[in-house]
Design an enzyme around this catalytic site. Structure first.
Site, PDB file in Angstrom:
ATOM      1  CG  HIS A 162      -2.054  -0.894   1.212  1.00  0.00           C
ATOM      2  ND1 HIS A 162      -2.399  -1.690   2.288  1.00  0.00           N
ATOM      3  CD2 HIS A 162      -2.967  -1.161   0.249  1.00  0.00           C
ATOM      4  CE1 HIS A 162      -3.472  -2.412   1.978  1.00  0.00           C
ATOM      5  NE2 HIS A 162      -3.831  -2.102   0.745  1.00  0.00           N
ATOM      6  CB  CYS A 249      -3.445  -1.431   8.840  1.00  0.00           C
ATOM      7  SG  CYS A 249      -2.127  -1.284   7.640  1.00  0.00           S
TER       8      CYS A 249
END
Length: 257
Positions: A162, A249
């Site tokens: 990511h 996250c």
């Protein structure tokens, strides 16, 4: 303006989490859950209102709620995770967001968008082009947020899962980055602190109130941030690193509005 964090408890199925760039290691479930509690305690210590969702064994990655939504002051955007196995995670988060945002939009297929690929810095939004987020996802987010005055820029991310594995915001003027994982990032105008050599995964930090959380498993980067006079606080997430995850996250952190 007060802060809210949506978190989701750790499923015992986390051992079956999605992995893309790293080899699978055994995750100590008991330690992972202890680290999760410490994370939640840290949020509350900083005056954050915590909305806690139950684990769902059908979703091994469910505790990584960041990927399911992008929450701005004006609206929330429900994502379309790039991994099909994760798309069912979105609905529980959608329900949790309803009391906090009157406007809730959705990204729809064929667009894909993971929240971990979205870095919001003031009115600028950077979106990583990765195996989880495609160009249609960037375009969909741009269509949704541009009427609210946000500028959206795509960033190619060839080196990691990511965008926020490679860069996060320390504040609205300063970024922490691993440039080796990014392709010509358009970050002009920012001060950029580089991760320490040998610690490529250290770029993910999380600002919570007056604290800057950093994983102590990257000690040289941690000490560099401390020497720079930043209010760095250790938040150990070693078991989640094995799941290709990081500090941001594990929550959707946003202003109450």
């Amino acid at each position: 303006m007060s802060l809210v964090a949506i978190v989701r408890d750790v499923a015992s199925s986390i051992e079956r989490c999605e992995l893309t760039h790293i080899a699978r290691e055994r995750i100590d479930l008991g330690l992972a859950r202890l680290q999760h509690e410490n994370y939640i305690d840290g949020l509350r210590r900083n005056g954050v209102e915590v909305v806690r969702l139950e684990a769902d064994e059908a979703y091994p990655d469910g505790c990584f709620v960041e990927d399911t939504a992008v929450v701005l002051d004006e609206l929330a955007v429900l994502t379309m995770p790039g991994s099909a196995s994760r798309r069912g995670e979105v609905e529980a988060v959608a329900r949790a967001l309803e009391p906090f945002r009157r406007e809730i939009a959705r990204v729809e297929l064929p667009a894909t968008l993971d929240g971990g690929d979205v870095l919001v810095v003031g009115r600028r939004i950077y979106v990583g082009l990765t195996s989880r987020t495609n160009a249609a996802g960037v375009a969909a987010l741009r269509r949704i947020v541009s009427p609210h005055g946000y500028d959206v820029a795509a960033v190619a991310v060839p080196g990691c899962l990511h965008l926020k594995s490679a860069v996060t915001a320390i504040d609205e003027r300063t970024l922490l980055a691993n440039r080796a994982w990014l392709d010509a990032p358009p970050f002009d105008g920012f001060a950029v602190i580089e991760v320490a050599p040998g610690e490529p995964g250290a770029a993910n930090v999380l600002r919570v109130g007056e604290e800057l959380w950093a994983h102590p498993g990257y000690p040289r980067t941690f000490e560099g941030l401390r020497r720079a006079g930043l209010p760095v606080v250790p938040m150990d997430i070693s078991e989640f690193v094995k799941a290709e995850a990081a500090l941001t996250c594990k929550s959707l952190l946003f202003r109450r509005g």
